[in-house]
Design an enzyme around this catalytic site. Structure first.
Site, short mmCIF file in Angstrom:
data_model
loop_
_atom_site.label_atom_id
_atom_site.label_comp_id
_atom_site.label_asym_id
_atom_site.label_seq_id
_atom_site.Cartn_x
_atom_site.Cartn_y
_atom_site.Cartn_z
N ARG A 161 0.83 -1.22 0.00
CA ARG A 161 0.00 0.00 0.00
C ARG A 161 0.86 1.27 0.00
O ARG A 161 0.53 2.26 0.63
CB ARG A 161 -0.95 0.03 1.21
CG ARG A 161 -1.98 -1.04 1.25
CD ARG A 161 -2.94 -1.00 0.07
NE ARG A 161 -3.71 -2.23 0.06
CZ ARG A 161 -3.29 -3.35 -0.52
NH1 ARG A 161 -2.14 -3.37 -1.20
NH2 ARG A 161 -3.99 -4.44 -0.46
N SER A 240 -10.92 -0.30 3.00
CA SER A 240 -10.31 -0.49 4.32
C SER A 240 -9.84 0.85 4.84
O SER A 240 -9.10 1.56 4.15
CB SER A 240 -9.13 -1.44 4.22
OG SER A 240 -9.58 -2.70 3.80
N GLU A 338 -5.55 4.26 5.73
CA GLU A 338 -5.19 3.97 4.34
C GLU A 338 -5.66 5.08 3.39
O GLU A 338 -4.90 5.52 2.54
CB GLU A 338 -5.79 2.62 3.93
CG GLU A 338 -5.42 2.21 2.52
CD GLU A 338 -6.12 0.94 2.07
OE1 GLU A 338 -5.95 -0.11 2.71
OE2 GLU A 338 -6.82 1.01 1.05
C1 FAD Z 1 -15.77 -0.41 -1.50
C2 FAD Z 1 -14.28 -0.18 -1.66
C3 FAD Z 1 -13.39 -1.25 -1.77
C4 FAD Z 1 -12.02 -1.04 -1.93
N1 FAD Z 1 -11.19 -2.11 -2.02
C5 FAD Z 1 -9.86 -1.93 -2.17
C6 FAD Z 1 -8.97 -3.05 -2.28
O1 FAD Z 1 -9.39 -4.20 -2.26
N2 FAD Z 1 -7.64 -2.81 -2.42
C7 FAD Z 1 -7.14 -1.54 -2.49
O2 FAD Z 1 -5.93 -1.41 -2.63
N3 FAD Z 1 -7.95 -0.46 -2.40
C8 FAD Z 1 -9.29 -0.62 -2.24
N4 FAD Z 1 -10.12 0.46 -2.13
C9 FAD Z 1 -9.55 1.82 -2.15
C10 FAD Z 1 -9.62 2.51 -3.55
O3 FAD Z 1 -10.59 1.92 -4.35
C11 FAD Z 1 -8.30 2.45 -4.29
O4 FAD Z 1 -7.28 3.04 -3.52
C12 FAD Z 1 -8.38 3.17 -5.64
O5 FAD Z 1 -7.20 2.96 -6.36
C13 FAD Z 1 -8.61 4.66 -5.51
O6 FAD Z 1 -8.90 5.15 -6.80
P1 FAD Z 1 -9.67 6.50 -7.04
O7 FAD Z 1 -9.59 6.79 -8.51
O8 FAD Z 1 -11.02 6.46 -6.48
O9 FAD Z 1 -8.74 7.52 -6.25
P2 FAD Z 1 -9.15 8.83 -5.44
O10 FAD Z 1 -9.85 8.43 -4.20
O11 FAD Z 1 -9.84 9.78 -6.32
O12 FAD Z 1 -7.72 9.41 -5.08
C14 FAD Z 1 -6.86 8.73 -4.17
C15 FAD Z 1 -5.50 9.45 -4.13
O13 FAD Z 1 -4.87 9.33 -5.38
C16 FAD Z 1 -4.63 10.62 -5.95
N5 FAD Z 1 -4.85 10.51 -7.39
C17 FAD Z 1 -5.94 10.07 -8.03
N6 FAD Z 1 -5.75 10.07 -9.36
C18 FAD Z 1 -4.48 10.55 -9.55
C19 FAD Z 1 -3.70 10.80 -10.70
N7 FAD Z 1 -4.13 10.57 -11.95
N8 FAD Z 1 -2.44 11.30 -10.52
C20 FAD Z 1 -1.97 11.56 -9.27
N9 FAD Z 1 -2.68 11.33 -8.15
C21 FAD Z 1 -3.92 10.83 -8.30
C22 FAD Z 1 -5.60 11.55 -5.27
O14 FAD Z 1 -5.15 12.91 -5.29
C23 FAD Z 1 -5.63 10.96 -3.89
O15 FAD Z 1 -4.50 11.37 -3.16
C24 FAD Z 1 -11.51 0.28 -1.97
C25 FAD Z 1 -12.41 1.37 -1.88
C26 FAD Z 1 -13.78 1.14 -1.72
C27 FAD Z 1 -14.72 2.31 -1.61
#
Ligand code: FAD
Length: 346
Positions: A161, A240, A338
């Site tokens: 992570r 998480s 996280e």
């Molecule tokens: C129901 C649920 C289940 C999940 N299960 C998992 C799992 O099994 N494993 C896991 O690892 N995670 C899990 N997650 C967490 C999440 O889905 C991941 O971390 C995912 O990759 C976040 O993507 P996002 O586009 O929504 O990022 P965001 O929430 O929009 O952003 C997260 C971070 O990344 C940055 N960011 C986003 N896009 C960019 C970009 N293009 N360039 C630079 N920075 C950027 C943002 O500024 C922020 O700091 C889960 C979340 C939920 C709600």
């Protein structure tokens, strides 16, 4: 160039449904637009928040006093084993497509919300796979250098992570990610997670048809409220909320005194990973534990939720603090969040 809108509430752009307004909000429909918008804000000293799917974000009730750039770039291209996707592509759709094309390496990451561009940030992982196993390159805009670069997987410094993107927050904007996804007889990678092996009825290390692996993962995830579903209040989370603590040998010995026989995964170099869910439950916080409008998921101890969409960010953080403090008091271990906190602290 996309239009800037003032005062957009961020709550609807996050899976928790939390967060106040952005001073300005804009969508970037291409990598070029993304670079231009961020570069311009950097020139004028305006703070920037790059927003993907909002599934790993906790935004404060005050919102963000700067420019929120929502990534909306699209495009997927394959070259042999290599698949390159634009940052704004939906991650789960990419997994589905890879499985349909017989490409292996990300099938166990089905059902994870968010965008492709966010996957390297925290080295997204689940059920024995993480993206560090398949990423070969990440195209970024390096903000201090003011130029586009291609980072190798080694330069991304992936760990559990964690990555260079977390170590140097805000330095890079991810524009596109390249994954090596070979066609390997339509089979998954070796199953590396006990619960998944059990569900599939195979031994650890065996391989199964890709679609079976994906379906089994989706089934396991849905049972834990880990697949977004508007009808399931337990999915109004950021996944998480706490990472599994990794203890030094000395810290593990101290925990052994407080909790003899605690569950553990032994890691290279004598480190010990402890399941955060076990610590939380055994510190007196069962599934469904409520503090006002915020609740621990009824299906998954690690997920903190906003089930009726009635909480404020501060309510959720109060619950997170109560859990963190309770675990520290009972076990002497400090849980770390996280999701990324914007304008807020635990
Ligand atoms: C129901 C649920 C289940 C999940 N299960 C998992 C799992 O099994 N494993 C896991 O690892 N995670 C899990 N997650 C967490 C999440 O889905 C991941 O971390 C995912 O990759 C976040 O993507 P996002 O586009 O929504 O990022 P965001 O929430 O929009 O952003 C997260 C971070 O990344 C940055 N960011 C986003 N896009 C960019 C970009 N293009 N360039 C630079 N920075 C950027 C943002 O500024 C922020 O700091 C889960 C979340 C939920 C709600």
């Amino acid at each position: 160039m996309a239009e800037r809108v003032a005062g957009v509430r961020l709550a609807p752009y996050t899976t928790l449904g939390l967060g106040g307004p952005a001073r300005a909000f804009v969508e970037a429909g291409s990598a070029e637009e993304l670079v231009e918008l961020v570069a311009e804000a950097d020139r004028t000293g305006e703070p920037v928040l790059v927003l993907g799917g909002g599934s790993n974000l906790v935004v404060s009730d005050e919102g963000f006093d700067g420019l929120v750039v929502r990534v909306a770039s699209r495009g997927v291209a394959a070259d042999g084993d290599l698949v390159t996707a634009a940052a704004g592509e939906d991650w789960d759709a990419l997994v589905e497509r890879a499985v349909a094309e017989g490409r292996s390496g990300i099938e166990c990451l089905a059902g994870i919300p968010g965008q492709v561009g966010s996957t390297p940030i925290q080295n997204v992982g689940a059920y024995g796979q993480d993206v560090s196993q398949t990423i070969t390159a990440v195209r970024v805009y390096d903000r201090p250098a003011g130029r586009v670069r291609d980072l190798t997987a080694a330069e991304c410094a992936f760990a559990y992570r964690h990555s260079v993107f977390k170590r140097e927050p805000g330095r890079y904007v991810v524009l596109a990610v390249t994954y090596a996804l070979p066609r390997d007889g339509g089979l998954s990678g070796p199953v590396a997670y006990r619960e998944l092996a059990l569900r599939l009825g195979v031994e650890l290390g065996e391989r199964v048809p890709l679609a079976e692996a994906r379906q089994a993962v989706l089934g396991l995830r849905a049972g834990k409220g880990m697949v977004l579903d508007p009808a399931d209040p337990d999915t109004r989370s950021a996944g998480s909320f706490f990472t599994n603590p990794v203890l030094t040998g000395q810290e593990a010995a101290e925990l052994e005194l407080r909790a003899p026989g605690f569950p553990r995964w032994d890691m290279p170099g004598g480190a010990v990973k402890v399941p955060a869910a076990w610590l939380i439950e055994n510190a007196g916080f069962p599934r469904g534990y409520r503090r006002g409008p915020a609740r621990i998921s009824t299906k998954h101890t690690l997920a903190l939720t906003n089930p009726e969409l009635a909480a404020r960010t501060e309510d959720l953080l109060d619950l997170a603090r109560e859990v963190r403090d309770g675990v520290r008091e009972k076990f002497g271990v400090t849980l770390v969040n996280e999701p990324v906190l914007i304008g807020a602290r635990l």
